[in-house]
Design a protein around this motif. Structure first.
Motif, mmCIF file in Angstrom:
data_model
loop_
_atom_site.group_PDB
_atom_site.id
_atom_site.type_symbol
_atom_site.label_atom_id
_atom_site.label_comp_id
_atom_site.label_asym_id
_atom_site.label_seq_id
_atom_site.Cartn_x
_atom_site.Cartn_y
_atom_site.Cartn_z
ATOM 1 N N VAL A 77 0.820 -1.215 0.000
ATOM 2 C CA VAL A 77 0.000 0.000 0.000
ATOM 3 C C VAL A 77 0.858 1.271 0.000
ATOM 4 O O VAL A 77 0.662 2.142 -0.865
ATOM 5 N N PRO A 78 1.816 1.435 0.930
ATOM 6 C CA PRO A 78 2.627 2.667 0.903
ATOM 7 C C PRO A 78 3.424 2.833 -0.389
ATOM 8 O O PRO A 78 3.490 3.940 -0.946
ATOM 9 N N LEU A 79 4.027 1.725 -0.868
ATOM 10 C CA LEU A 79 4.804 1.807 -2.106
ATOM 11 C C LEU A 79 3.896 2.111 -3.298
ATOM 12 O O LEU A 79 4.276 2.859 -4.202
ATOM 13 N N GLY A 80 2.696 1.533 -3.286
ATOM 14 C CA GLY A 80 1.751 1.795 -4.370
ATOM 15 C C GLY A 80 1.273 3.239 -4.377
ATOM 16 O O GLY A 80 1.111 3.840 -5.440
ATOM 17 N N ILE A 81 1.067 3.811 -3.196
ATOM 18 C CA ILE A 81 0.660 5.214 -3.102
ATOM 19 C C ILE A 81 1.766 6.122 -3.623
ATOM 20 O O ILE A 81 1.506 7.073 -4.379
ATOM 21 N N CYS A 82 3.000 5.815 -3.238
ATOM 22 C CA CYS A 82 4.140 6.626 -3.717
ATOM 23 C C CYS A 82 4.284 6.534 -5.226
ATOM 24 O O CYS A 82 4.482 7.543 -5.908
ATOM 25 N N ALA A 83 4.190 5.312 -5.749
ATOM 26 C CA ALA A 83 4.358 5.122 -7.195
ATOM 27 C C ALA A 83 3.210 5.760 -7.972
ATOM 28 O O ALA A 83 3.429 6.368 -9.032
ATOM 29 N N GLY A 84 1.988 5.621 -7.460
ATOM 30 C CA GLY A 84 0.838 6.173 -8.160
ATOM 31 C C GLY A 84 0.766 7.685 -8.109
ATOM 32 O O GLY A 84 0.150 8.312 -8.982
ATOM 33 N N VAL A 97 7.115 -4.454 -12.393
ATOM 34 C CA VAL A 97 6.238 -5.092 -11.406
ATOM 35 C C VAL A 97 5.285 -6.075 -12.078
ATOM 36 O O VAL A 97 5.065 -7.188 -11.575
ATOM 37 N N GLU A 98 4.731 -5.702 -13.221
ATOM 38 C CA GLU A 98 3.828 -6.608 -13.940
ATOM 39 C C GLU A 98 4.566 -7.860 -14.398
ATOM 40 O O GLU A 98 4.016 -8.964 -14.368
ATOM 41 N N PHE A 99 5.829 -7.690 -14.803
ATOM 42 C CA PHE A 99 6.630 -8.842 -15.227
ATOM 43 C C PHE A 99 6.877 -9.791 -14.058
ATOM 44 O O PHE A 99 6.710 -11.010 -14.175
ATOM 45 N N LEU A 100 7.264 -9.237 -12.905
ATOM 46 C CA LEU A 100 7.513 -10.065 -11.722
ATOM 47 C C LEU A 100 6.228 -10.743 -11.251
ATOM 48 O O LEU A 100 6.239 -11.893 -10.807
ATOM 49 N N ARG A 101 5.112 -10.014 -11.350
ATOM 50 C CA ARG A 101 3.828 -10.554 -10.894
ATOM 51 C C ARG A 101 3.355 -11.699 -11.771
ATOM 52 O O ARG A 101 2.585 -12.562 -11.316
ATOM 53 N N SER A 102 3.801 -11.729 -13.024
ATOM 54 C CA SER A 102 3.366 -12.778 -13.945
ATOM 55 C C SER A 102 4.140 -14.080 -13.764
ATOM 56 O O SER A 102 3.737 -15.113 -14.310
ATOM 57 N N ILE A 103 5.246 -14.048 -13.006
ATOM 58 C CA ILE A 103 6.029 -15.265 -12.773
ATOM 59 C C ILE A 103 5.277 -16.153 -11.780
ATOM 60 O O ILE A 103 4.907 -15.696 -10.704
ATOM 61 N N PRO A 104 5.055 -17.430 -12.097
ATOM 62 C CA PRO A 104 4.362 -18.325 -11.150
ATOM 63 C C PRO A 104 5.146 -18.437 -9.845
ATOM 64 O O PRO A 104 6.377 -18.576 -9.855
ATOM 65 N N ALA A 105 4.429 -18.382 -8.739
ATOM 66 C CA ALA A 105 5.074 -18.416 -7.421
ATOM 67 C C ALA A 105 5.933 -19.667 -7.210
ATOM 68 O O ALA A 105 7.033 -19.564 -6.657
ATOM 69 N N PRO A 106 5.459 -20.884 -7.627
ATOM 70 C CA PRO A 106 6.312 -22.068 -7.435
ATOM 71 C C PRO A 106 7.661 -21.963 -8.134
ATOM 72 O O PRO A 106 8.645 -22.570 -7.688
ATOM 73 N N ALA A 107 7.731 -21.200 -9.239
ATOM 74 C CA ALA A 107 8.999 -21.036 -9.940
ATOM 75 C C ALA A 107 10.004 -20.226 -9.128
ATOM 76 O O ALA A 107 11.216 -20.334 -9.331
ATOM 77 N N VAL A 130 4.469 -12.214 -3.231
ATOM 78 C CA VAL A 130 3.382 -12.301 -4.207
ATOM 79 C C VAL A 130 2.253 -11.333 -3.858
ATOM 80 O O VAL A 130 1.761 -10.587 -4.715
ATOM 81 N N THR A 131 1.843 -11.327 -2.589
ATOM 82 C CA THR A 131 0.733 -10.465 -2.182
ATOM 83 C C THR A 131 1.097 -8.982 -2.267
ATOM 84 O O THR A 131 0.267 -8.163 -2.666
ATOM 85 N N SER A 132 2.332 -8.634 -1.898
ATOM 86 C CA SER A 132 2.728 -7.224 -1.942
ATOM 87 C C SER A 132 2.757 -6.700 -3.371
ATOM 88 O O SER A 132 2.385 -5.541 -3.631
ATOM 89 N N LEU A 133 3.154 -7.540 -4.337
ATOM 90 C CA LEU A 133 3.147 -7.120 -5.739
ATOM 91 C C LEU A 133 1.725 -6.879 -6.238
ATOM 92 O O LEU A 133 1.457 -5.900 -6.945
ATOM 93 N N ILE A 134 0.812 -7.774 -5.859
ATOM 94 C CA ILE A 134 -0.588 -7.612 -6.271
ATOM 95 C C ILE A 134 -1.180 -6.338 -5.682
ATOM 96 O O ILE A 134 -1.821 -5.540 -6.382
ATOM 97 N N ILE A 135 -0.965 -6.138 -4.392
ATOM 98 C CA ILE A 135 -1.512 -4.955 -3.715
ATOM 99 C C ILE A 135 -0.853 -3.686 -4.236
ATOM 100 O O ILE A 135 -1.515 -2.654 -4.399
ATOM 101 N N PHE A 136 0.432 -3.753 -4.522
ATOM 102 C CA PHE A 136 1.150 -2.604 -5.083
ATOM 103 C C PHE A 136 0.529 -2.163 -6.400
ATOM 104 O O PHE A 136 0.267 -0.967 -6.613
ATOM 105 N N VAL A 137 0.282 -3.118 -7.286
ATOM 106 C CA VAL A 137 -0.270 -2.801 -8.606
ATOM 107 C C VAL A 137 -1.655 -2.167 -8.473
ATOM 108 O O VAL A 137 -1.949 -1.137 -9.101
ATOM 109 N N HIS A 138 -2.519 -2.757 -7.651
ATOM 110 C CA HIS A 138 -3.874 -2.225 -7.490
ATOM 111 C C HIS A 138 -3.865 -0.852 -6.817
ATOM 112 O O HIS A 138 -4.645 0.036 -7.198
#
Length: 223
Positions: A77-84, A97-107, A130-138
């Protein structure tokens, strides 16, 4: 009438699946060892809960999931607010961030094992990432696409940057942040269970799934 119908639809879907499942097992299309009946599965579920066999694993997996989600919110949330809030930062980080988020977690699991070793820290660190990347993007998307008319009105009223952020931009981005948190919760649970299955955790729902699969206790496995 509409509200009553909307409540019936989920029950209709569940009852349809259970009926198909029951018909398949009754017709013996699969060996009972591979697909137990709904009654056997339900009986196994009730026994697991009433005897308390599954409760320690359920509590531990839930704790890991919630902790990962809280850490993801704290970072995302804080990083997403700063970036946005800053267009150049948003544009420079969006692709990465979108590239990292697209990598499957098991990999990513072998990489986290190298850094954190075998243990609970690896599971939580992976799920948190994984969760921080999703929340960051949104969050960044919500802040970046906040209602410009309200922002302009706030500037016209002479609000400081801090007041503008807390009273206008942040409330405007809350729906997007909430959506990110709901999505991140699902992914957090998935990553925790998969990591429990893959790295040989001693307890957890993922560990139980593997144990029941190895011992061919399929009713408990499905339950």
């Amino acid at each position: 009438m509409t509200s009553k119908s909307s409540l019936l639809y989920p029950l209709l879907g569940i009852s349809t699946i259970l009926t198909i499942w029951f018909i398949i097992t009754l017709a013996k299309l699969f060996h009972p060892l591979l697909l137990p009946s709904p009654l056997e599965t339900c009986s196994a579920l009730i026994e697991l809960i009433t005897t308390g066999v599954i409760l320690p694993d359920l509590i531990l997996t839930t704790k890991r999931t919630i902790l990962s989600l809280i850490l993801g919110i704290t970072l995302g949330v804080p990083l997403g607010i700063c970036a946005g809030s800053f267009l150049k930062i948003y544009q420079s980080l969006e692709f990465i961030v979108e590239f990292l988020r697209s990598i499957p977690a098991p990999a990513l699991l072998p990489l986290f094992l190298l850094f954190f070793g075998i243990g609970e820290t690896t599971q939580i660190a992976l799920a948190c990432t994984v969760t921080s990347l999703i929340i960051f993007v949104h969050t960044a998307h919500g802040v970046h696409h906040a209602n410009q008319g309200r922002i302009l009105a706030g500037k016209t009223l002479g609000l400081s940057k801090r007041a503008l952020l807390t009273k206008v931009i942040f409330p405007e981005s809350l729906p997007s942040i909430s959506l990110g948190i709901r999505t991140a919760l699902s992914f957090s649970l998935i990553v925790i269970i998969v990591s429990e299955m893959l790295i040989g955790a001693s307890k957890g729902l993922g560990r139980k799934v593997v144990d029941y699969q190895l011992t061919y206790n399929t009713p408990e496995l499905y339950a």
